[in-house]
Design a protein around this motif. Sequence first.
Motif, PDB file in Angstrom:
ATOM      1  N   ASP A  56       0.850  -1.184   0.000  1.00  0.00           N
ATOM      2  CA  ASP A  56       0.000   0.000   0.000  1.00  0.00           C
ATOM      3  C   ASP A  56       0.890   1.240   0.000  1.00  0.00           C
ATOM      4  OD1 ASP A  56      -2.114  -1.726   0.230  1.00  0.00           O
ATOM      5  OD2 ASP A  56      -2.540  -1.260   2.334  1.00  0.00           O
ATOM      6  N   TYR A  58       1.942   4.862  -2.722  1.00  0.00           N
ATOM      7  CA  TYR A  58       1.686   5.793  -3.823  1.00  0.00           C
ATOM      8  C   TYR A  58       2.569   5.420  -5.008  1.00  0.00           C
ATOM      9  CZ  TYR A  58      -0.879   8.524  -0.447  1.00  0.00           C
ATOM     10  OH  TYR A  58      -1.796   8.922   0.493  1.00  0.00           O
ATOM     11  N   ILE A  78      -2.280  14.091  -6.052  1.00  0.00           N
ATOM     12  CA  ILE A  78      -2.868  12.737  -6.110  1.00  0.00           C
ATOM     13  C   ILE A  78      -3.890  12.736  -7.236  1.00  0.00           C
ATOM     14  CG2 ILE A  78      -4.150  10.968  -4.869  1.00  0.00           C
ATOM     15  CD1 ILE A  78      -3.057  12.209  -2.259  1.00  0.00           C
ATOM     16  N   GLU A  81      -7.091   7.135  -7.357  1.00  0.00           N
ATOM     17  CA  GLU A  81      -6.931   6.051  -6.389  1.00  0.00           C
ATOM     18  C   GLU A  81      -7.135   4.735  -7.130  1.00  0.00           C
ATOM     19  OE1 GLU A  81      -8.291   6.328  -2.167  1.00  0.00           O
ATOM     20  OE2 GLU A  81      -9.663   4.717  -2.793  1.00  0.00           O
ATOM     21  N   ARG A  99      -2.721   7.112  -5.481  1.00  0.00           N
ATOM     22  CA  ARG A  99      -2.895   6.273  -4.291  1.00  0.00           C
ATOM     23  C   ARG A  99      -3.129   4.844  -4.778  1.00  0.00           C
ATOM     24  NH1 ARG A  99      -1.945   4.166   0.332  1.00  0.00           N
ATOM     25  NH2 ARG A  99      -3.575   4.171   1.940  1.00  0.00           N
ATOM     26  N   GLN A 116       3.315   3.823   2.171  1.00  0.00           N
ATOM     27  CA  GLN A 116       2.614   4.925   2.830  1.00  0.00           C
ATOM     28  C   GLN A 116       3.324   5.406   4.096  1.00  0.00           C
ATOM     29  OE1 GLN A 116      -1.226   3.095   3.163  1.00  0.00           O
ATOM     30  NE2 GLN A 116      -0.824   2.265   5.218  1.00  0.00           N
ATOM     31  N   ARG A 121       0.137  12.756   3.846  1.00  0.00           N
ATOM     32  CA  ARG A 121      -0.906  13.235   2.945  1.00  0.00           C
ATOM     33  C   ARG A 121      -1.574  14.465   3.545  1.00  0.00           C
ATOM     34  NH1 ARG A 121      -5.494   9.769  -0.326  1.00  0.00           N
ATOM     35  NH2 ARG A 121      -6.601  11.580  -1.192  1.00  0.00           N
ATOM     36  N   VAL A 126       0.308  14.655  -1.649  1.00  0.00           N
ATOM     37  CA  VAL A 126       1.076  13.747  -0.811  1.00  0.00           C
ATOM     38  C   VAL A 126       2.531  14.203  -0.813  1.00  0.00           C
ATOM     39  CG1 VAL A 126       1.498  12.088  -2.695  1.00  0.00           C
ATOM     40  CG2 VAL A 126       1.683  11.336  -0.324  1.00  0.00           C
TER      41      VAL A 126
END
Length: 417
Positions: A56, A58, A78, A81, A99, A116, A121, A126
């Motif tokens: 998990d 970016y 960003i 997602e 994301r 992450q 963020r 981010v």
Amino acid sequence: MFSVQDAEAKILSLTYPLDPERDRQWMSLDEAEGRILAAEVQSALDFPYWDNSAMDGYAVRTTDLTTCSAESPVALEIAMEIPAGYHPPQGIAPGQAARIFTGAMMPPGADAVVIQERTQREGDRVFILERPEPQAWVRAKGDYYRAGAPLLYCGTRLNAPEIAILATAQCTPVAVYRRPAVSLLSTGNELVTPEQTLQSGQIVDSNQPAIAALVRQSGAIAQRLGIIPDERDALKAAILGAIATSDVVISTGGVSVGDYDYVEEILVELGGTLHIQSVAVKPGKPLTVATFPNPDPNNPRSILYFGLPGNPVSALVSFWRFVRPALKKLSGQSRSWGPTFIRAISRLDLKADGKRETYLWGQLVLRSDGTYEFDLAGGSHSSGNLINLANTNGLAVLSCDRPRVEAGEWVLVMQVS
């Protein structure tokens, strides 16, 4: 009399695998567990199927982050997602990030993932706190497997890991060898089945249920023919019928030197070739191994016959040591036919007479330091005493050169489960 090693080598030399064309079946993955592949498997898919994230975080362009650090973070917009199972609608442009979640498809333009924990963020931006290397936390398409390359080879046993591989590569159905057919018969006027009322002087036949279980555990089909009396005509008819319908025939009893031990004479009368009649092993010295021409004139593979001793422990030890390797080879398994031997520390003194290679049954116990101990089964080690076989998972091997092992010394143990 054959040595144990020479007997094993002879038996394997007489054993020919099932034919990958003649003896092939097609199975779904749900049906194929425990079966042996009869053909090499390839997939039309790369694996991973596409570039995807291993964590998990970016998805980013590393060219945007050549100067970033915790002291001098870089802010990125960003753009989207991307959860797992989602196809990104577009790529990311310079100054952007996506994301992304573990297993999700990388968007075009991104060449790394920043986990992450290395980001902060703020709204739709981010801050990247660490400069990633290209391909960091990215599982690249085809990195584990390239479409068209061999995936699994003929002779592979399909256990849970192999089933998972075939499933993810969408290789279904698969070609597997059929299960060998093994006919079982017990000989002796004194024998009754476990369901019959025991009369004075009779013995319950434990061999056929036990050997049938071992046959099934070896991946073959057990065809139980029941108890055959010590009558030449009845025994001859039973063996003849078994040869016609089996890949392997296993009898227990009737292979020693008693007045009613007819098996070897009948095998010769029926056109069999005797290869082994006794082995320097304890328990299990009277072991008969014979071959018969295949009833199918187009099939060059012989029918194997094993005449095991009637004493229950002798029958089981003979199967573990000599029959199981033959069934593994016959079934099409490509390697690892023989037993597995482990060095273990004996908890008790072990002894044999030194005249024959001796197998003593008991339990292998894995210690916390990763080594094994062997605990000898209590009570008599007579070949007729099967009661203390309960929970046996190993046979300590005492060679003629080393017939005694003191408590605390290393001993070679054959795994049987």
